[in-house]
Design a protein around this motif. Structure first.
Motif, PDB file in Angstrom:
ATOM      1  N   LEU A 193       0.301  -1.424   0.438  1.00  0.00           N
ATOM      2  CA  LEU A 193      -0.193   0.430   0.089  1.00  0.00           C
ATOM      3  C   LEU A 193       0.579   1.461  -0.279  1.00  0.00           C
ATOM      4  CD1 LEU A 193      -3.005   1.432   0.293  1.00  0.00           C
ATOM      5  CD2 LEU A 193      -2.673   1.393   2.589  1.00  0.00           C
ATOM      6  N   VAL A 194       1.910   1.520   1.197  1.00  0.00           N
ATOM      7  CA  VAL A 194       2.852   2.927   0.518  1.00  0.00           C
ATOM      8  C   VAL A 194       3.124   2.548  -0.546  1.00  0.00           C
ATOM      9  CG1 VAL A 194       5.084   3.447   1.904  1.00  0.00           C
ATOM     10  CG2 VAL A 194       2.772   2.223   3.471  1.00  0.00           C
ATOM     11  N   GLU A 195       3.587   1.478  -1.258  1.00  0.00           N
ATOM     12  CA  GLU A 195       4.553   1.502  -2.425  1.00  0.00           C
ATOM     13  C   GLU A 195       3.880   2.065  -3.746  1.00  0.00           C
ATOM     14  OE1 GLU A 195       6.125  -2.388  -3.096  1.00  0.00           O
ATOM     15  OE2 GLU A 195       7.505  -2.482  -1.993  1.00  0.00           O
ATOM     16  N   ARG A 196       2.000   1.934  -3.428  1.00  0.00           N
ATOM     17  CA  ARG A 196       1.168   2.317  -4.226  1.00  0.00           C
ATOM     18  C   ARG A 196       1.264   4.215  -3.798  1.00  0.00           C
ATOM     19  NH1 ARG A 196      -1.215  -2.741  -3.281  1.00  0.00           N
ATOM     20  NH2 ARG A 196      -2.810  -2.110  -1.895  1.00  0.00           N
ATOM     21  N   VAL A 197       1.206   4.252  -3.066  1.00  0.00           N
ATOM     22  CA  VAL A 197       1.204   5.687  -2.476  1.00  0.00           C
ATOM     23  C   VAL A 197       2.455   6.432  -2.839  1.00  0.00           C
ATOM     24  CG1 VAL A 197       1.584   7.910  -0.749  1.00  0.00           C
ATOM     25  CG2 VAL A 197      -0.811   5.291  -0.540  1.00  0.00           C
ATOM     26  N   ASP A 218       3.855   5.625  -5.938  1.00  0.00           N
ATOM     27  CA  ASP A 218       3.811   5.635  -6.715  1.00  0.00           C
ATOM     28  C   ASP A 218       3.119   6.464  -7.440  1.00  0.00           C
ATOM     29  OD1 ASP A 218       5.577   3.461  -7.367  1.00  0.00           O
ATOM     30  OD2 ASP A 218       3.931   1.754  -6.977  1.00  0.00           O
ATOM     31  N   ARG A 219       1.609   6.986  -6.417  1.00  0.00           N
ATOM     32  CA  ARG A 219       0.699   7.706  -7.323  1.00  0.00           C
ATOM     33  C   ARG A 219       1.106   8.826  -7.117  1.00  0.00           C
ATOM     34  NH1 ARG A 219      -4.654   9.383  -3.723  1.00  0.00           N
ATOM     35  NH2 ARG A 219      -5.498  10.846  -4.720  1.00  0.00           N
ATOM     36  N   TYR A 220       2.175   9.782  -5.797  1.00  0.00           N
ATOM     37  CA  TYR A 220       2.775  10.928  -5.774  1.00  0.00           C
ATOM     38  C   TYR A 220       4.317  10.818  -6.589  1.00  0.00           C
ATOM     39  CZ  TYR A 220      -1.151  12.030  -2.520  1.00  0.00           C
ATOM     40  OH  TYR A 220      -2.082  11.958  -1.955  1.00  0.00           O
ATOM     41  N   GLU A 221       4.447   9.750  -7.208  1.00  0.00           N
ATOM     42  CA  GLU A 221       5.084   9.881  -7.991  1.00  0.00           C
ATOM     43  C   GLU A 221       6.789  10.134  -7.396  1.00  0.00           C
ATOM     44  OE1 GLU A 221       4.659  12.911 -11.309  1.00  0.00           O
ATOM     45  OE2 GLU A 221       3.972  11.388 -12.258  1.00  0.00           O
ATOM     46  N   VAL A 222       6.769   9.689  -5.851  1.00  0.00           N
ATOM     47  CA  VAL A 222       7.914  10.080  -4.947  1.00  0.00           C
ATOM     48  C   VAL A 222       8.713   9.216  -4.930  1.00  0.00           C
ATOM     49  CG1 VAL A 222       6.781  11.992  -3.816  1.00  0.00           C
ATOM     50  CG2 VAL A 222       6.658   9.338  -2.955  1.00  0.00           C
ATOM     51  N   ASP A 223       9.989   8.350  -4.337  1.00  0.00           N
ATOM     52  CA  ASP A 223      10.544   7.202  -4.575  1.00  0.00           C
ATOM     53  C   ASP A 223      11.608   6.573  -2.826  1.00  0.00           C
ATOM     54  OD1 ASP A 223      11.531   5.018  -4.370  1.00  0.00           O
ATOM     55  OD2 ASP A 223      12.780   5.166  -6.584  1.00  0.00           O
ATOM     56  N   TYR A 224      11.172   6.508  -2.019  1.00  0.00           N
ATOM     57  CA  TYR A 224      12.365   6.572  -0.926  1.00  0.00           C
ATOM     58  C   TYR A 224      12.382   4.862   0.081  1.00  0.00           C
ATOM     59  CZ  TYR A 224      10.028  11.341  -1.218  1.00  0.00           C
ATOM     60  OH  TYR A 224      10.102  12.332  -1.341  1.00  0.00           O
ATOM     61  N   GLU A 225      13.385   4.805  -0.051  1.00  0.00           N
ATOM     62  CA  GLU A 225      13.544   3.167   0.399  1.00  0.00           C
ATOM     63  C   GLU A 225      12.417   3.168   1.740  1.00  0.00           C
ATOM     64  OE1 GLU A 225      16.953   1.327   3.049  1.00  0.00           O
ATOM     65  OE2 GLU A 225      18.078   3.075   2.849  1.00  0.00           O
ATOM     66  N   LEU A 226      12.520   2.236   1.544  1.00  0.00           N
ATOM     67  CA  LEU A 226      10.836   1.204   2.632  1.00  0.00           C
ATOM     68  C   LEU A 226      11.461   0.553   3.263  1.00  0.00           C
ATOM     69  CD1 LEU A 226       7.804   2.117   3.626  1.00  0.00           C
ATOM     70  CD2 LEU A 226       7.762  -0.159   1.412  1.00  0.00           C
ATOM     71  N   THR A 227      11.310   0.309   4.257  1.00  0.00           N
ATOM     72  CA  THR A 227      12.417  -0.644   4.955  1.00  0.00           C
ATOM     73  C   THR A 227      11.013  -1.539   6.007  1.00  0.00           C
ATOM     74  OG1 THR A 227      14.212  -1.731   6.268  1.00  0.00           O
ATOM     75  CG2 THR A 227      13.467   0.498   6.341  1.00  0.00           C
ATOM     76  N   LYS A 228      10.799  -2.739   7.095  1.00  0.00           N
ATOM     77  CA  LYS A 228       9.646  -2.933   7.498  1.00  0.00           C
ATOM     78  C   LYS A 228      11.063  -2.879   9.003  1.00  0.00           C
ATOM     79  CE  LYS A 228       6.420  -5.702   9.762  1.00  0.00           C
ATOM     80  NZ  LYS A 228       5.861  -7.638   9.320  1.00  0.00           N
ATOM     81  N   SER A 229      10.533  -2.743  10.579  1.00  0.00           N
ATOM     82  CA  SER A 229      10.933  -2.873  11.240  1.00  0.00           C
ATOM     83  C   SER A 229      11.552  -3.685  11.391  1.00  0.00           C
ATOM     84  CB  SER A 229      10.655  -2.041  12.408  1.00  0.00           C
ATOM     85  OG  SER A 229      11.162  -2.587  13.612  1.00  0.00           O
ATOM     86  N   THR A 230      12.421  -4.172  12.304  1.00  0.00           N
ATOM     87  CA  THR A 230      12.703  -5.861  12.163  1.00  0.00           C
ATOM     88  C   THR A 230      12.855  -5.477  14.059  1.00  0.00           C
ATOM     89  OG1 THR A 230      15.279  -5.236  12.915  1.00  0.00           O
ATOM     90  CG2 THR A 230      14.118  -6.320  10.466  1.00  0.00           C
ATOM     91  N   LEU A 231      12.152  -4.568  14.804  1.00  0.00           N
ATOM     92  CA  LEU A 231      12.383  -4.804  16.499  1.00  0.00           C
ATOM     93  C   LEU A 231      11.969  -6.030  17.140  1.00  0.00           C
ATOM     94  CD1 LEU A 231      12.899  -3.073  18.482  1.00  0.00           C
ATOM     95  CD2 LEU A 231      10.527  -2.041  18.386  1.00  0.00           C
ATOM     96  N   TYR A 232      10.457  -6.867  16.505  1.00  0.00           N
ATOM     97  CA  TYR A 232      10.854  -7.715  17.414  1.00  0.00           C
ATOM     98  C   TYR A 232      10.177  -9.179  16.440  1.00  0.00           C
ATOM     99  CZ  TYR A 232       7.722  -4.288  19.624  1.00  0.00           C
ATOM    100  OH  TYR A 232       7.427  -3.060  20.790  1.00  0.00           O
ATOM    101  N   ASP A 233      11.224  -9.247  15.401  1.00  0.00           N
ATOM    102  CA  ASP A 233      11.698 -10.443  14.940  1.00  0.00           C
ATOM    103  C   ASP A 233      12.859 -11.252  15.847  1.00  0.00           C
ATOM    104  OD1 ASP A 233      11.145  -9.367  12.302  1.00  0.00           O
ATOM    105  OD2 ASP A 233      13.066  -9.245  11.828  1.00  0.00           O
ATOM    106  N   SER A 234      12.776 -12.782  15.635  1.00  0.00           N
ATOM    107  CA  SER A 234      12.975 -13.410  16.634  1.00  0.00           C
ATOM    108  C   SER A 234      14.951 -13.409  16.353  1.00  0.00           C
ATOM    109  CB  SER A 234      12.372 -14.575  16.051  1.00  0.00           C
ATOM    110  OG  SER A 234      11.246 -14.544  16.568  1.00  0.00           O
ATOM    111  N   PRO A 235      14.975 -13.703  17.738  1.00  0.00           N
ATOM    112  CA  PRO A 235      16.801 -13.793  17.571  1.00  0.00           C
ATOM    113  C   PRO A 235      17.343 -14.810  16.642  1.00  0.00           C
ATOM    114  CG  PRO A 235      16.078 -13.900  19.511  1.00  0.00           C
ATOM    115  CD  PRO A 235      14.922 -14.336  18.461  1.00  0.00           C
TER     116      PRO A 235
END
Length: 289
Positions: free
Chosen positions: A266-270, A272-289
């Motif tokens: 959804l964020v990627e589509r938004v 695209d709609r506004y013709e902007v391109d930024y690094e997008l990453t998901k937080s790994t805060l709660y990933d298993s060690p």
């Protein structure tokens, strides 16, 4: 920062209109002349009571490369793209009753001095004093200064798993905010003090850049300006937008650690709609060690 979303980017424009229409009741109302307001806006930002001279007070600054974070929900991200602007909240909107205030009994500007300086009545000077001490004229944008994301702030500022955090630096934030010849913008770190024991420098800005020790975990960095025109006999606006260069502002967009996979698309589509391109990453805060 405060416990609600007052210091976050504002919602979409239709919601903004709804909020603006709802603030009339209970809003402060001052009958300050335009000439007086403009005179105040042109003055420096604080008063030295002993010398009688106006002087500039500035909050402490971190390194220009210090990392800043802004935790916002999805609608606020869309608002940022749509308006290409940051929402500055009026400090009166915050839930902390101490926001913009001084330690009890520590008034920074005298009514008599304002009367003489601006050639105004005592009542008008009192209104100005109340406004400057209460935060009515102050607008701020709040950021978290840290090298790492904050688990506490993810939980504190997001009501769902669809939030994001904007990562930038002090330097990039300053360069992103477009110059405005009608206002002086002040940048700096919030200082945390014991309000029962401490005193503040005189002037408008020290109360804006000081908070109680209970909020020290926020490690807050603020951008602020004052708008004396808010005293010209109409309701105080809950906030104002300041234009920004998004490409300078945004280094990375971090998805909330609990966000489902579809939020990334959804964020990627938004973007695209506004013709902007930024690094997008998901937080790994709660990933298993």
């Amino acid at each position: 920062m405060s416990g609600d979303d007052s210091c976050q980017l504002h919602e979409l424009s239709d919601l903004e209109e709804e909020i603006l229409d709802s603030i009339t009741e209970g809003s402060a109302n001052f009958d300050l002349s335009k000439d007086t307001a403009e005179s105040l806006q042109d003055e420096s930002t604080s008063i030295d009571q002993e010398s009688g001279a106006w002087e500039t007070w500035n909050p402490p600054e971190p390194s220009s490369e210090s990392t800043l974070w802004r935790y916002i929900d999805f609608t606020q991200l869309v608002s940022l793209f749509e308006r290409e602007g940051i929402w500055f909240s009026n400090i009166e909107e915050f839930s902390d009753p101490y926001e913009g205030s001084r330690p009890e009994g520590k008034i920074g500007i005298s009514i008599g001095y304002l009367q003489e300086k601006l050639d105004i009545s005592a009542d008008e000077a009192r209104d100005i004093l109340e406004a400057s001490e209460s935060g009515i004229i102050a607008y701020v944008s709040c950021w978290h200064e840290s090298d790492f994301e904050s688990a506490a702030l993810w939980d504190q500022y997001l009501q769902s798993d669809q939030g994001v955090a904007i990562e930038t630096t002090v330097k990039d934030l300053k360069e992103a905010i477009e110059p405005d010849q009608n206002r002086d913008i002040v940048y700096g770190k919030v200082q945390y003090i014991d309000y029962d024991e401490s005193e503040l420098p005189s002037g408008v800005y020290p109360p804006i850049f000081h908070k109680r020790l209970s909020f020290q975990h926020e490690a807050e960095y603020r951008v602020a300006f004052t708008d004396w025109s808010q005293l010209q006999g109409h309701s105080v606006a809950p906030g104002q937008y300041i234009s920004v260069d998004l490409d300078k502002l945004i280094n990375t967009i971090h998805l909330a650690p609990t966000s489902p996979k579809w939020v990334s698309g959804l964020v990627e589509r938004v973007m695209d709609r506004y013709e902007v391109d930024y690094e997008l990453t998901k937080s790994t805060l709660y990933d298993s060690p």
